[in-house]
Scaffold this motif. Structure first.
Motif, PDB file in Angstrom:
ATOM      1  N   UNK A   1      14.975   2.611  81.537  1.00 47.59           N
ATOM      2  CA  UNK A   1      15.044   2.815  80.095  1.00 47.59           C
ATOM      3  C   UNK A   1      16.299   2.090  79.635  1.00 47.59           C
ATOM      4  N   UNK A   2      16.151   1.254  78.605  1.00 39.37           N
ATOM      5  CA  UNK A   2      17.246   0.408  78.137  1.00 39.37           C
ATOM      6  C   UNK A   2      17.417   0.622  76.631  1.00 39.37           C
ATOM      7  N   UNK A   3      18.582   1.173  76.240  1.00 44.50           N
ATOM      8  CA  UNK A   3      18.852   1.409  74.819  1.00 44.50           C
ATOM      9  C   UNK A   3      19.660   0.244  74.257  1.00 44.50           C
ATOM     10  N   UNK A   4      19.176  -0.304  73.136  1.00 47.96           N
ATOM     11  CA  UNK A   4      19.825  -1.436  72.480  1.00 47.96           C
ATOM     12  C   UNK A   4      19.996  -1.100  70.999  1.00 47.96           C
ATOM     13  N   UNK A   5      21.210  -1.275  70.498  1.00 44.66           N
ATOM     14  CA  UNK A   5      21.487  -1.039  69.078  1.00 44.66           C
ATOM     15  C   UNK A   5      21.696  -2.371  68.390  1.00 44.66           C
ATOM     16  N   UNK A   6      21.232  -2.470  67.175  1.00 38.57           N
ATOM     17  CA  UNK A   6      21.441  -3.702  66.423  1.00 38.57           C
ATOM     18  C   UNK A   6      20.611  -3.744  65.163  1.00 38.57           C
ATOM     19  N   UNK A   7      20.961  -4.677  64.319  1.00 34.91           N
ATOM     20  CA  UNK A   7      20.247  -4.875  63.048  1.00 34.91           C
ATOM     21  C   UNK A   7      19.961  -6.363  62.866  1.00 34.91           C
TER      22      UNK A   7
ATOM     23  N   UNK B   1      15.558  -8.422  65.899  1.00 33.35           N
ATOM     24  CA  UNK B   1      14.369  -9.267  66.053  1.00 33.35           C
ATOM     25  C   UNK B   1      14.376  -9.940  67.428  1.00 33.35           C
ATOM     26  N   UNK B   2      15.534 -10.438  67.856  1.00 36.72           N
ATOM     27  CA  UNK B   2      15.636 -11.105  69.153  1.00 36.72           C
ATOM     28  C   UNK B   2      15.402 -10.114  70.298  1.00 36.72           C
ATOM     29  N   UNK B   3      15.908  -8.895  70.173  1.00 38.20           N
ATOM     30  CA  UNK B   3      15.678  -7.880  71.203  1.00 38.20           C
ATOM     31  C   UNK B   3      14.185  -7.596  71.341  1.00 38.20           C
ATOM     32  N   UNK B   4      13.485  -7.491  70.229  1.00 40.27           N
ATOM     33  CA  UNK B   4      12.037  -7.261  70.273  1.00 40.27           C
ATOM     34  C   UNK B   4      11.301  -8.453  70.878  1.00 40.27           C
ATOM     35  N   UNK B   5      11.730  -9.662  70.543  1.00 41.31           N
ATOM     36  CA  UNK B   5      11.084 -10.860  71.078  1.00 41.31           C
ATOM     37  C   UNK B   5      11.249 -10.924  72.606  1.00 41.31           C
TER      38      UNK B   5
ATOM     39  N   UNK C   1      20.752  -7.941  81.471  1.00 43.07           N
ATOM     40  CA  UNK C   1      21.771  -8.966  81.186  1.00 43.07           C
ATOM     41  C   UNK C   1      21.557  -9.569  79.799  1.00 43.07           C
ATOM     42  N   UNK C   2      20.316  -9.843  79.443  1.00 41.11           N
ATOM     43  CA  UNK C   2      20.024 -10.397  78.114  1.00 41.11           C
ATOM     44  C   UNK C   2      20.328  -9.381  77.013  1.00 41.11           C
ATOM     45  N   UNK C   3      20.030  -8.124  77.260  1.00 44.73           N
ATOM     46  CA  UNK C   3      20.268  -7.087  76.250  1.00 44.73           C
ATOM     47  C   UNK C   3      21.763  -6.838  76.042  1.00 44.73           C
ATOM     48  N   UNK C   4      22.589  -7.131  77.051  1.00 46.03           N
ATOM     49  CA  UNK C   4      24.047  -6.993  76.895  1.00 46.03           C
ATOM     50  C   UNK C   4      24.537  -7.843  75.721  1.00 46.03           C
ATOM     51  N   UNK C   5      23.942  -9.003  75.561  1.00 49.14           N
ATOM     52  CA  UNK C   5      24.339  -9.912  74.488  1.00 49.14           C
ATOM     53  C   UNK C   5      23.808  -9.473  73.125  1.00 49.14           C
TER      54      UNK C   5
END
Length: 171
Positions: free
Chosen positions: A98-104, A109-113, A146-150
């Motif tokens: 399970x990976x939690x990502x915060x952002x607007x 959009x990039x996290x979803x892609x 690693x990608x989600x860290x960014x």
């Protein structure tokens, strides 16, 4: 260099045990006594009557130590079977995270892609965050994290590795 690599061989051990208290501590103690780390550990009941569990352990160590641990595990009374999937040949390894990502905005959009590319599923969503569920080989999960860290990684929870031999026979 070759000797150093052999000293740090990665092994996936599948251990079938009686589902009783204290067995996990005994098994972990075999590794602790030799100063070897358990990289991943999963345990689950695998029988209909809840009497048998499967423990999957991923560790690194020289072949002689792994062989010694294997032999000592087989001597424990509640252990039914020990299989070194690494030694037995082609096998499948999977893990869930399970990976939690915060952002607007664009980050969201990039996290979803990227989640779509990695076949991660959205299991929770707010206006400011997502929780993705991703299943696959450990390397796939490492790459996704690693990608989600960014992009605003907040938290990661991983199940640990489970493995199974390929083909019709059990391990």
């Amino acid at each position: 260099m070759h000797i150093e690599h052999r000293a740090q061989e990665r092994h996936v051990l599948a251990i079938t045990v009686d589902n009783e208290s204290g067995i996990l501590a005994k098994i972990a103690g075999l590794f602790t006594a030799r100063g070897y780390n358990i990289d991943s550990l999963t345990v689950a009941d695998i029988s209909e009557n809840h009497t048998v569990s499967r423990i999957t352990i991923v560790t690194h160590g020289p072949p002689a130590v792994i062989d010694q641990i294997h032999a000592q595990l087989e001597r424990l009374v509640p252990v039914h079977k020990v299989s070194d999937l690494t030694e037995l040949g082609p096998h499948v390894e999977r893990e869930l995270a399970l990976v939690k990502v915060a952002g607007r905005g664009d980050m969201r959009v990039e996290a979803l892609r990227l989640a779509d590319v990695y076949r991660a599923k959205v299991v929770d969503s707010t206006t400011e965050s997502f929780i993705f569920e991703i299943t696959g080989a450990p390397e796939k999960i490492d790459a996704f994290v690693a990608l989600m860290r960014e992009l605003g990684l907040v938290e990661v929870g991983r199940t640990g590795i489970v493995g199974m031999m390929r083909g019709a026979n059990g391990a």
